[in-house]
Scaffold this motif. Sequence first.
Motif, PDB file in Angstrom:
ATOM      1  N   GLY A   1      16.318  -3.554  -0.970  1.00 20.77           N
ATOM      2  CA  GLY A   1      16.384  -4.784  -0.191  1.00 20.77           C
ATOM      3  C   GLY A   1      15.330  -4.889   0.886  1.00 20.77           C
ATOM      4  O   GLY A   1      15.490  -5.659   1.838  1.00 20.77           O
ATOM      5  N   LEU A   2      14.225  -4.151   0.765  1.00 19.22           N
ATOM      6  CA  LEU A   2      13.154  -4.191   1.749  1.00 19.22           C
ATOM      7  C   LEU A   2      12.191  -5.328   1.434  1.00 19.22           C
ATOM      8  O   LEU A   2      12.253  -5.951   0.380  1.00 19.22           O
ATOM      9  N   SER A   3      11.263  -5.586   2.355  1.00 18.20           N
ATOM     10  CA  SER A   3      10.371  -6.729   2.219  1.00 18.20           C
ATOM     11  C   SER A   3       9.325  -6.493   1.139  1.00 18.20           C
ATOM     12  O   SER A   3       9.072  -5.352   0.721  1.00 18.20           O
ATOM     13  N   ALA A   4       8.680  -7.571   0.718  1.00 19.66           N
ATOM     14  CA  ALA A   4       7.642  -7.478  -0.302  1.00 19.66           C
ATOM     15  C   ALA A   4       6.457  -6.658   0.197  1.00 19.66           C
ATOM     16  O   ALA A   4       5.842  -5.906  -0.561  1.00 19.66           O
ATOM     17  N   SER A   5       6.096  -6.816   1.492  1.00 18.57           N
ATOM     18  CA  SER A   5       4.972  -6.049   2.030  1.00 18.57           C
ATOM     19  C   SER A   5       5.273  -4.556   2.044  1.00 18.57           C
ATOM     20  O   SER A   5       4.410  -3.727   1.741  1.00 18.57           O
ATOM     21  N   THR A   6       6.513  -4.197   2.377  1.00 21.69           N
ATOM     22  CA  THR A   6       6.909  -2.787   2.355  1.00 21.69           C
ATOM     23  C   THR A   6       6.887  -2.257   0.928  1.00 21.69           C
ATOM     24  O   THR A   6       6.441  -1.127   0.680  1.00 21.69           O
ATOM     25  N   ALA A   7       7.371  -3.070  -0.005  1.00 25.17           N
ATOM     26  CA  ALA A   7       7.390  -2.652  -1.402  1.00 25.17           C
ATOM     27  C   ALA A   7       5.976  -2.380  -1.907  1.00 25.17           C
ATOM     28  O   ALA A   7       5.725  -1.388  -2.607  1.00 25.17           O
ATOM     29  N   GLY A   8       5.031  -3.245  -1.554  1.00 25.79           N
ATOM     30  CA  GLY A   8       3.658  -3.049  -2.002  1.00 25.79           C
ATOM     31  C   GLY A   8       3.019  -1.810  -1.401  1.00 25.79           C
ATOM     32  O   GLY A   8       2.219  -1.129  -2.048  1.00 25.79           O
ATOM     33  N   SER A   9       3.384  -1.478  -0.155  1.00 28.68           N
ATOM     34  CA  SER A   9       2.776  -0.327   0.521  1.00 28.68           C
ATOM     35  C   SER A   9       3.320   1.004   0.016  1.00 28.68           C
ATOM     36  O   SER A   9       2.758   2.057   0.326  1.00 28.68           O
ATOM     37  N   MET A  10       4.386   0.987  -0.770  1.00 21.09           N
ATOM     38  CA  MET A  10       4.973   2.238  -1.252  1.00 21.09           C
ATOM     39  C   MET A  10       4.067   2.984  -2.230  1.00 21.09           C
ATOM     40  O   MET A  10       4.241   4.183  -2.436  1.00 21.09           O
ATOM     41  N   LEU A  11       3.112   2.288  -2.828  1.00 22.62           N
ATOM     42  CA  LEU A  11       2.202   2.966  -3.750  1.00 22.62           C
ATOM     43  C   LEU A  11       1.063   3.680  -3.025  1.00 22.62           C
ATOM     44  O   LEU A  11       0.333   4.455  -3.641  1.00 22.62           O
ATOM     45  N   ILE A  12       0.913   3.430  -1.728  1.00 19.00           N
ATOM     46  CA  ILE A  12      -0.168   4.076  -0.981  1.00 19.00           C
ATOM     47  C   ILE A  12      -0.015   5.594  -0.957  1.00 19.00           C
ATOM     48  O   ILE A  12      -0.982   6.322  -1.211  1.00 19.00           O
ATOM     49  N   PRO A  13       1.184   6.155  -0.662  1.00 20.70           N
ATOM     50  CA  PRO A  13       1.313   7.624  -0.706  1.00 20.70           C
ATOM     51  C   PRO A  13       0.998   8.203  -2.078  1.00 20.70           C
ATOM     52  O   PRO A  13       0.415   9.283  -2.183  1.00 20.70           O
ATOM     53  N   LEU A  14       1.378   7.481  -3.128  1.00 25.21           N
ATOM     54  CA  LEU A  14       1.087   7.938  -4.490  1.00 25.21           C
ATOM     55  C   LEU A  14      -0.420   8.065  -4.710  1.00 25.21           C
ATOM     56  O   LEU A  14      -0.924   9.096  -5.172  1.00 25.21           O
ATOM     57  N   MET A  15      -1.169   7.026  -4.364  1.00 24.92           N
ATOM     58  CA  MET A  15      -2.595   7.016  -4.630  1.00 24.92           C
ATOM     59  C   MET A  15      -3.355   7.954  -3.697  1.00 24.92           C
ATOM     60  O   MET A  15      -4.335   8.588  -4.110  1.00 24.92           O
ATOM     61  N   LEU A  16      -2.919   8.073  -2.448  1.00 26.86           N
ATOM     62  CA  LEU A  16      -3.599   8.990  -1.533  1.00 26.86           C
ATOM     63  C   LEU A  16      -3.404  10.444  -1.959  1.00 26.86           C
ATOM     64  O   LEU A  16      -4.340  11.251  -1.893  1.00 26.86           O
ATOM     65  N   SER A  17      -2.195  10.795  -2.379  1.00 31.45           N
ATOM     66  CA  SER A  17      -1.965  12.165  -2.851  1.00 31.45           C
ATOM     67  C   SER A  17      -2.744  12.427  -4.134  1.00 31.45           C
ATOM     68  O   SER A  17      -3.255  13.533  -4.359  1.00 31.45           O
ATOM     69  N   ALA A  18      -2.885  11.392  -4.980  1.00 29.85           N
ATOM     70  CA  ALA A  18      -3.699  11.546  -6.184  1.00 29.85           C
ATOM     71  C   ALA A  18      -5.165  11.754  -5.827  1.00 29.85           C
ATOM     72  O   ALA A  18      -5.870  12.544  -6.477  1.00 29.85           O
TER      73      ALA A  18
ATOM     74  N   LEU B   1       9.626   8.642  -1.218  1.00 34.95           N
ATOM     75  CA  LEU B   1       8.283   9.089  -0.854  1.00 34.95           C
ATOM     76  C   LEU B   1       7.994  10.478  -1.406  1.00 34.95           C
ATOM     77  O   LEU B   1       6.885  10.749  -1.891  1.00 34.95           O
ATOM     78  N   LEU B   2       8.961  11.382  -1.342  1.00 30.10           N
ATOM     79  CA  LEU B   2       8.775  12.732  -1.887  1.00 30.10           C
ATOM     80  C   LEU B   2       8.484  12.669  -3.384  1.00 30.10           C
ATOM     81  O   LEU B   2       7.574  13.355  -3.881  1.00 30.10           O
ATOM     82  N   SER B   3       9.222  11.838  -4.107  1.00 27.02           N
ATOM     83  CA  SER B   3       9.008  11.699  -5.545  1.00 27.02           C
ATOM     84  C   SER B   3       7.614  11.164  -5.846  1.00 27.02           C
ATOM     85  O   SER B   3       6.927  11.640  -6.758  1.00 27.02           O
ATOM     86  N   LEU B   4       7.172  10.175  -5.068  1.00 30.18           N
ATOM     87  CA  LEU B   4       5.865   9.577  -5.293  1.00 30.18           C
ATOM     88  C   LEU B   4       4.735  10.542  -4.955  1.00 30.18           C
ATOM     89  O   LEU B   4       3.711  10.598  -5.650  1.00 30.18           O
ATOM     90  N   ILE B   5       4.894  11.307  -3.893  1.00 28.34           N
ATOM     91  CA  ILE B   5       3.857  12.266  -3.503  1.00 28.34           C
ATOM     92  C   ILE B   5       3.722  13.358  -4.561  1.00 28.34           C
ATOM     93  O   ILE B   5       2.604  13.745  -4.939  1.00 28.34           O
ATOM     94  N   LEU B   6       4.841  13.862  -5.060  1.00 26.66           N
ATOM     95  CA  LEU B   6       4.784  14.865  -6.128  1.00 26.66           C
ATOM     96  C   LEU B   6       4.091  14.294  -7.373  1.00 26.66           C
ATOM     97  O   LEU B   6       3.241  14.955  -7.989  1.00 26.66           O
ATOM     98  N   THR B   7       4.437  13.061  -7.721  1.00 23.71           N
ATOM     99  CA  THR B   7       3.818  12.421  -8.878  1.00 23.71           C
ATOM    100  C   THR B   7       2.318  12.265  -8.670  1.00 23.71           C
ATOM    101  O   THR B   7       1.515  12.547  -9.573  1.00 23.71           O
ATOM    102  N   GLY B   8       1.921  11.818  -7.484  1.00 24.51           N
ATOM    103  CA  GLY B   8       0.504  11.628  -7.196  1.00 24.51           C
ATOM    104  C   GLY B   8      -0.278  12.927  -7.199  1.00 24.51           C
ATOM    105  O   GLY B   8      -1.392  12.991  -7.729  1.00 24.51           O
ATOM    106  N   LEU B   9       0.292  13.981  -6.630  1.00 23.09           N
ATOM    107  CA  LEU B   9      -0.395  15.273  -6.615  1.00 23.09           C
ATOM    108  C   LEU B   9      -0.617  15.788  -8.037  1.00 23.09           C
ATOM    109  O   LEU B   9      -1.642  16.407  -8.328  1.00 23.09           O
TER     110      LEU B   9
END
Length: 504
Positions: A295-312, A359-367
């Motif tokens: 139930g978070l905002s669209a801007s927050t939802a879009g920013s959730m991929l940033i940790p994934l790509m930075l860890s990658a 965030l933990l799941s996304l960071i592991l995936t990105g790494l």
Amino acid sequence: MVAESKEQRLITWGLLLGLILSSVDQTIVAAAMPNVLGEWGELSLYSWAFSVYMLASTVTMPIYGRLADLFGRKITYMAGMGLFLLGSLLCGMAGSIASFIAFRGVQGLGAGALMPIAFTIAADVFPPERRGRFMGLFSAVFAVSSIVGPALGGWMTELWSWRGIFWIQLPIGAAALYFVRKGLHEDVRRQQKPSVDGWGALLLAGGVTSLLTALVVGGETYAWGSAPALGWFAVSTLLLGAFIGVEMRVKEPLIPLRLFRLKTLGYGSLAGFFVSAGMFGAIAYVPLYVQGVMGLSASTAGSMLIPLMLSAAVTSMACGRWMLRTTFRGILLPSLALMLAGFLLLSRLDTDSSLPELLLSLILTGLGMGAVYPALGTAAQHAVDWQERGAATSCSQFFRSIGGTIGVSVLGSLLAGRMSAWQELLVSRSVSAAGSQLEAGARPEMVLLDPAGRASLPPELLSAGEAALSSAIGDVFLAGALFIAIGLAASTLLGSARLVQPSR
């Protein structure tokens, strides 16, 4: 080969600028498309602005790769960049949605050369001990550019115009052309005039276009079992079968099929196909989970991929050093295992999961993800001689692109099927605006993305909808994990190939 460091720097800058263009283009256009529709309307054509580009770029990848082997990397890369920039200029001048979509196709025809030929040039220019470093650098730039694209597109659209996002590409592309032209010097010598596999190119283009069209319209415009969808699949099968027959007979095939007997290219392409199917097919639904379930905002939802790509980006940069110390398989196995663990954690998220868990799941995936593509691409290049390096590189990228497209379609259909029960419940209850939207054919998950739709639902139905969406997305991630596991299994068969042989 280029010996002078000044020329290597020019080439590096030229290729980096080209990669930035190709990686930013799709995301920056996505941010501007609402304004494009605001000018012309035609919501039904929205997806074709992306689909046409994807079709054109994917179809032309192996064609550009073979042309680079026959006529040289420089002229092939510059021709592709020139066509891409022509498409950018025309998109900025478009006067209707139909012409805009057509010009996006022109862009895509050029984009098919930017990434595979850039990686091929890097493999030619840099010796093995430096090649891995630059492959990692290019992959990191691609990841970061993908993050910057949406924000840049929104900012430029608000302050200038949506047309500006295409015109700004012109000076960047011109600089890339200048650097590559000045820095890259080739001596392409052949004992006889090269022959172009025209029939192979036509059959491949037709077969892949039919396949991607079936994937684009299947489950959306038409049901998967409908005559139009099955017809496109049948045409694709016939054309690709004919393509294989032609490639087995011609003197200089567009894609030398014997290359796939090489473990690093054959199993590497298989691994890239399934990893891309899992990654692109599942990661696309992270914002949907954040917005529709949390139930978070669209801007927050879009920013959730940033940790994934930075860890990658972190492991992409490190991959160059790893390739100097171990085999390609030695990099891929732990990377894909880490990526698989991240997907399994994502599949366990539910309505009670917290943001730190996501965030933990996304960071592991990105790494895990960061080192996969540089290792696969370098392995494909290293398996062949100069004369076939363009074909090998473009084939590796081609299978990843096809895998991503199929993954998005298959997993999207899985999500829609899992949400059908909640859709039936909503329609049967005829819940105010949400019920009427669904009766008109809207997708059920879209109700949860719309604040007005969420507000119109009784608490018990809202809770049931969030639970249904969470369960459906969990199944999507689980299916993505299965694809990653297949890619992991294929990687075990790569053998002991490595970029640099250990000193004795």
